[in-house]
Design a protein around this motif. Sequence first.
Motif, short mmCIF file in Angstrom:
data_model
loop_
_atom_site.label_atom_id
_atom_site.label_comp_id
_atom_site.label_asym_id
_atom_site.label_seq_id
_atom_site.Cartn_x
_atom_site.Cartn_y
_atom_site.Cartn_z
N PHE A 88 0.84 -1.21 0.00
CA PHE A 88 0.00 0.00 0.00
C PHE A 88 0.87 1.26 0.00
CE2 PHE A 88 -2.12 3.40 2.34
CZ PHE A 88 -3.29 3.54 1.61
N GLN A 89 1.91 1.26 0.84
CA GLN A 89 2.73 2.47 0.96
C GLN A 89 3.55 2.72 -0.30
OE1 GLN A 89 6.32 2.84 1.33
NE2 GLN A 89 6.47 0.71 0.61
N SER A 90 3.75 1.69 -1.13
CA SER A 90 4.54 1.89 -2.34
C SER A 90 3.81 2.74 -3.37
CB SER A 90 4.93 0.54 -2.95
OG SER A 90 3.78 -0.13 -3.43
N THR A 91 2.46 2.81 -3.24
CA THR A 91 1.69 3.60 -4.20
C THR A 91 0.85 4.69 -3.51
OG1 THR A 91 -0.06 1.92 -4.09
CG2 THR A 91 1.54 1.73 -5.88
N ASN A 92 0.91 4.76 -2.19
CA ASN A 92 0.13 5.74 -1.44
C ASN A 92 1.00 6.37 -0.35
OD1 ASN A 92 -2.94 5.10 -2.27
ND2 ASN A 92 -1.81 3.17 -2.09
N ILE A 93 0.56 7.51 0.11
CA ILE A 93 1.25 8.18 1.20
C ILE A 93 0.60 7.77 2.51
CG2 ILE A 93 1.86 10.41 2.23
CD1 ILE A 93 1.78 11.59 -0.59
N TRP A 94 1.40 7.26 3.43
CA TRP A 94 0.90 6.81 4.74
C TRP A 94 0.87 8.01 5.68
CZ3 TRP A 94 -0.76 1.98 6.27
CH2 TRP A 94 -1.01 1.82 7.65
N THR A 95 -0.32 8.30 6.22
CA THR A 95 -0.46 9.45 7.13
C THR A 95 -1.15 8.99 8.41
OG1 THR A 95 -2.64 10.09 6.30
CG2 THR A 95 -0.70 10.96 5.13
N THR A 96 -1.25 9.92 9.36
CA THR A 96 -1.98 9.59 10.60
C THR A 96 -3.46 9.39 10.31
OG1 THR A 96 -2.17 11.96 11.03
CG2 THR A 96 -0.37 10.78 12.11
N ASP A 97 -3.98 10.05 9.27
CA ASP A 97 -5.39 9.85 8.89
C ASP A 97 -5.63 8.40 8.45
OD1 ASP A 97 -6.06 12.44 9.46
OD2 ASP A 97 -5.81 13.15 7.39
N THR A 98 -4.61 7.80 7.84
CA THR A 98 -4.74 6.40 7.41
C THR A 98 -5.03 5.52 8.61
OG1 THR A 98 -3.09 6.89 5.70
CG2 THR A 98 -3.66 4.58 6.07
N LEU A 99 -4.28 5.75 9.69
CA LEU A 99 -4.48 4.98 10.91
C LEU A 99 -5.87 5.23 11.49
CD1 LEU A 99 -3.36 3.11 13.09
CD2 LEU A 99 -2.37 5.12 14.19
N ASN A 100 -6.32 6.52 11.46
CA ASN A 100 -7.65 6.85 11.97
C ASN A 100 -8.74 6.14 11.18
OD1 ASN A 100 -6.50 8.50 13.89
ND2 ASN A 100 -6.78 10.39 12.72
N GLU A 101 -8.55 6.08 9.88
CA GLU A 101 -9.54 5.40 9.04
C GLU A 101 -9.65 3.91 9.43
OE1 GLU A 101 -8.60 5.93 4.94
OE2 GLU A 101 -8.61 8.12 5.06
N ILE A 102 -8.52 3.30 9.68
CA ILE A 102 -8.53 1.88 10.05
C ILE A 102 -9.26 1.67 11.36
CG2 ILE A 102 -7.04 -0.04 10.75
CD1 ILE A 102 -4.98 1.00 8.72
N MET A 103 -8.97 2.53 12.34
CA MET A 103 -9.60 2.38 13.65
C MET A 103 -11.10 2.66 13.57
SD MET A 103 -7.09 1.26 15.17
CE MET A 103 -8.01 0.95 16.66
N ALA A 104 -11.49 3.63 12.73
CA ALA A 104 -12.91 3.92 12.55
C ALA A 104 -13.63 2.73 11.92
CB ALA A 104 -13.07 5.16 11.66
N TYR A 105 -12.94 2.08 11.02
CA TYR A 105 -13.54 0.91 10.38
C TYR A 105 -13.79 -0.19 11.41
CZ TYR A 105 -14.09 -3.24 7.51
OH TYR A 105 -14.57 -4.40 6.96
N PHE A 106 -12.83 -0.43 12.27
CA PHE A 106 -13.02 -1.43 13.32
C PHE A 106 -14.22 -1.08 14.20
CE2 PHE A 106 -8.50 -2.82 12.77
CZ PHE A 106 -8.77 -4.17 12.59
N HIS A 107 -14.34 0.20 14.54
CA HIS A 107 -15.44 0.63 15.40
C HIS A 107 -16.79 0.43 14.72
CE1 HIS A 107 -17.57 2.96 18.41
NE2 HIS A 107 -18.10 3.68 17.43
N SER A 108 -16.83 0.77 13.43
CA SER A 108 -18.11 0.66 12.70
C SER A 108 -18.53 -0.80 12.54
CB SER A 108 -17.98 1.31 11.32
OG SER A 108 -17.10 0.55 10.50
N GLN A 109 -17.55 -1.70 12.52
CA GLN A 109 -17.86 -3.12 12.35
C GLN A 109 -18.08 -3.85 13.68
OE1 GLN A 109 -18.28 -4.48 9.22
NE2 GLN A 109 -18.10 -2.33 8.61
N ASN A 110 -18.08 -3.03 14.78
CA ASN A 110 -18.25 -3.60 16.12
C ASN A 110 -17.21 -4.70 16.42
OD1 ASN A 110 -20.52 -2.03 16.83
ND2 ASN A 110 -21.80 -3.37 15.53
N ILE A 111 -16.03 -4.48 15.88
CA ILE A 111 -14.93 -5.43 16.15
C ILE A 111 -14.18 -4.93 17.37
CG2 ILE A 111 -12.76 -6.39 15.29
CD1 ILE A 111 -13.92 -6.07 12.46
#
Length: 1136
Positions: A58-81
């Motif tokens: 992913f990082q080879s074609t995208n820029i990794w930012t703190t927002d990326t991490l926030n998106e992942i955590m939001a996804y976990f929350h939305s999926q009740n994981i």
Amino acid sequence: MPVNLKNVKILLFLMFTKHVETESYQNVSQDLPPQLQKTVDDVVAGKYLNAFLDILHFQSTNIWTTDTLNEIMAYFHSQNIVISYSSLQWSIRNYLESLLYHPRVLLSGFHSMDHRQFETAMKYLFEPKQGHLELGNIVLDLAGIREKVFQSPGGNRTLFLITLERCFLTLNSMECVDILSQVLRGSPMTYLQRHTVAYLPQDLQGDAFRNLTTVFKELYDRITASAQRALYDWMTQILQKSYNDSETENSTSWVSAENLGILGRYVVHLPLEDIRKIDSNEMRLFIGYDNATKQLDTVYDITPGHAQAFLERINASGFDMRNTSTLYRLGLLVCFYDDLEQMDATVARVLLHQMIKCNQLQGFQAGIQKLKSQLLDVAMENQTLNETLGLLSDAVVGLTSGQLDSLSPEAVHNAISTLNQVSGWAKSQLVILASKYLAYEKALSFHNISQMGALVTGITAEAFHSMNPKELSQVIRGALAQHASDLSPAQQQGILRKMVASSSVMTDIQGAFFKEVSLLDLWKEDGFNASLVKDKELKPSQALFLYELLSRKTPPSDLLSIGQLVKGVTCRQIESMSTVSFLNLFQVFEKNLHLLSPYQINCLAWKFWRISNISLPPYLFSVLPAEYLDSLVGPLCIPFVNSLGKVELDRLVVSEHKKTMILQKVQECLNGSLVDEYDIDLLGNLICHLPPALICDGISPETMMTALHQFRQCQQLNYEQKMEIKHRLIEIYGSPRNWTAETVQDSGPFVGLLPKAELNILAEKFPDIVIQMTSKMAGPIPPTEDLLLAQFRAVHNSLRASDQPPDCAGVPEPSLDEIVRLSEANAFWSAQELGCMSPETFAKTVELLGAVRGFRASQLTALKEKAKQVWGPLPSWKSYHVVSLGRIATVLNETEIRELDLSSADAVSALSQQTEWSPLQARSILQGFLEDSGQAMETLKSFELAGLGATLCTLSSTEIAAIKPLEFGAVVARIGSFPCSVSVLQEFKKKAESVFGDAASWTRAILQETGTIAAGLNEGELKALDKELMPYFQPAAIKCIPAEMFKELSPEQIANLGPENAALVTESQRQWLSESQLQSLHLALDGARMDLHHAPLGESTAGPTYTSALSGSPFSHAFSFLGCWLMTLLAFCAAP
């Protein structure tokens, strides 16, 4: 994987922590990019490796930012994981540790990767230019990750297998060849077996094929014979297909000039008929290549038949085989040149010059020597030996001592530029040539010694002792440095005494010479500093003295950076180190583990245990009391086996009982069997200690082939192990009657374990291979008597015509050819047959015969009588005659010894290096030297004492008292290596006191220096010894202490003997010990320490953890510091 605690943070832990504020993600889209969606799915499924690879991609074609991490955590929350920190850390820990210590899991992970993940893994593992990877503010240590995978047990094997299985189907063939090349160059060649070679692509073409064959040619000597054959078959299949597809006109053979170049060293596997079909134009083209000579210079395993076939084709291709230019291009083929008819002297000399490289061939040396002898006769035609000496190359090694003795000093001087390049000299030849050369030069100097090459080892001890000290110091830094190990004790001491008397020991004596410097001479030095110790080899007594002295002004870190000084670190000094200092220095100790004594390693283990038993490097559990092994359960087991397999168990543990308990734990960790090659990788050096029952029933046939290669590296196998290996050999390869040449070669020394009938068949079928094997088997598995007998019969039958009449007295005469081929198998000549040997044959083979260990007294006596016949009466024998005798000298009786001229310390030194003398013979040698040299004990110099060797054990108390203390002190360590009688040791002890002072004041260094002499301490002196001195007795000294004296040691003294000394306590000594003393002896053997507080098993003693270089990661009994500790454990990444 490798950890940088200052710069890196574990990526997955950053992504998933339990302190997540849900509100901070409410405004973030719950839809993730497809790549990250797959990543989180893999995390939930526990596929952490796949998730890691997805992030890298992913990082080879995208820029990794703190927002990326926030998106992942939001996804976990939305999926009740719900992902808790503790559950995730446990699952990650178990998974990643499985990758580190269970390579089958890693292989399975590679198999389960999709195309993109596999490509990503290969990219990051095999692009060494990219050492780090930045993901926002996170830095990944890619170089460390690579290193950890490659160093993990089976990691290389996994990469090798997966590259063969998937790479060529997934990636560009050139990329895969590059990857495979990296894996092969950094790994043992046991991976390349016939069944794995089958995975190589059959359609590889162009540069990819050439590049891969280049790697296989580079690694040729590390590959098993069967794998070499399989690789040859793979290469030729591709080359023949290419030839058939090209439909080349006017070509009679696929073996073109280009294909010969591609095959390289593998041309030795070409069938003879294919060589004979090579087109003349192609052969001319090949020999004309610049690289052809270089290629032919490396065919070390070519056979006479193949060499002759190539020579015939070269001759048939229009080359003039007498032309100098052609001869230079033949490489090692010249070793089998046979067209000697009407050859002139010039061509013979060119051939001899080219044949100097023939000693690199793997076998066939007897035939080569015979050819050189024939060429020597041609080269000397109508000229004298004095005139042609410098033109004969290394054929001069075949000259007898009589021929060399007839040379003029001027001839030797004029030929020195040739003689100094020659190897393979016998000691007597070196003595003669050195004497001739120096007779011309008149005096020894740095310049003329620098011209001598290996001939310097023929210079007498007296001559060295007479040299100018300044020139001598230059010589030992230069010409003598590479020949130090070939000098006799007398020669070494002759050099040292002159230098010690006239120069600084610390500044002027370097390398291996320094360890011969006496402790007494070090005492006299001043101006010590640590830098002067660099590049010096130390013996323990020197290291103990120097470390103690230098540590007063120099910190341990600086001292221990000089590796040899670790030999001098005492247990008390280790105990006194601070926690931080010890942990910082521990890698230095590990790096130099091979220099440490078992007692020192035991001290390191206890020190580490007291600091932090949760991170004790696993292999150190083996040196703690056996009960501590019980704590190695569950996930701690495999790291223990892996760690212990990287060191030599014999260096850690000397008690056989304790080794048995350790090996039981190893078997328990492996569930009692070796399932596949991965278990062999995991075992490492431990394979040499496998119990016979496990070899018999616990190794699968497929795995046994890999195990056999590892068994061949073992320094010592017991009889029961060898018998089980023999049975498995027959199980795997079938009846030896059907074995191929490759099977015999791969079986190596284990061939000698086969039944006599099978050995006779193999020796008849593959005589050259058997001869080659027996000549290399003087180490861990010496040739068996049955194998040597089979070799003797095969050689004897092949070289002797059935109708050949007896030569003398109705028995056959051993020929020069037979004796050279037989080597140790010469032991099967009868005394009568040896007595029938011709004078010429004896003169050319006396040193070879003198080295045969299997001769009985009657055979040696026959050779002694032959020597008298050839050399004349004993009083006429010269020093070089005595030097050449070897074991033959041991049957000289006392009267005969007295008849010899023993005025030379060098002749006496040669005799004293034999170990089979009776006390009367030894006394005759000593008395003969004193009488012939006109000396008394009080006038002997140290180099003469060194030359007398173990004959000094026959001295009387009066004679010992007469030795000058200064001369005795210079060689006390050598005298302390002899197992003299107790009464003699007691007299030597008194003499040692005149050097080192009263025995009550002796230090650790003095106990080490005096060796067996310390066994001469009296009852009162033994009882008064400080218990801390007990480990510093040399083990040989412990055996020499009389049982009635040994029993006077206190239980505390015995408990402090240390494991190595305790193991040398004899049965007779044990029988005199009380119950409490025996208990103390058991504690010493077990590695227990009475003076330390032992923390209970499983109880943490202190906080710091440490990653051992040998274990790969520390392991723990508790999980405090979970985040940081886990990062250290797994060594994936670390926090900034």
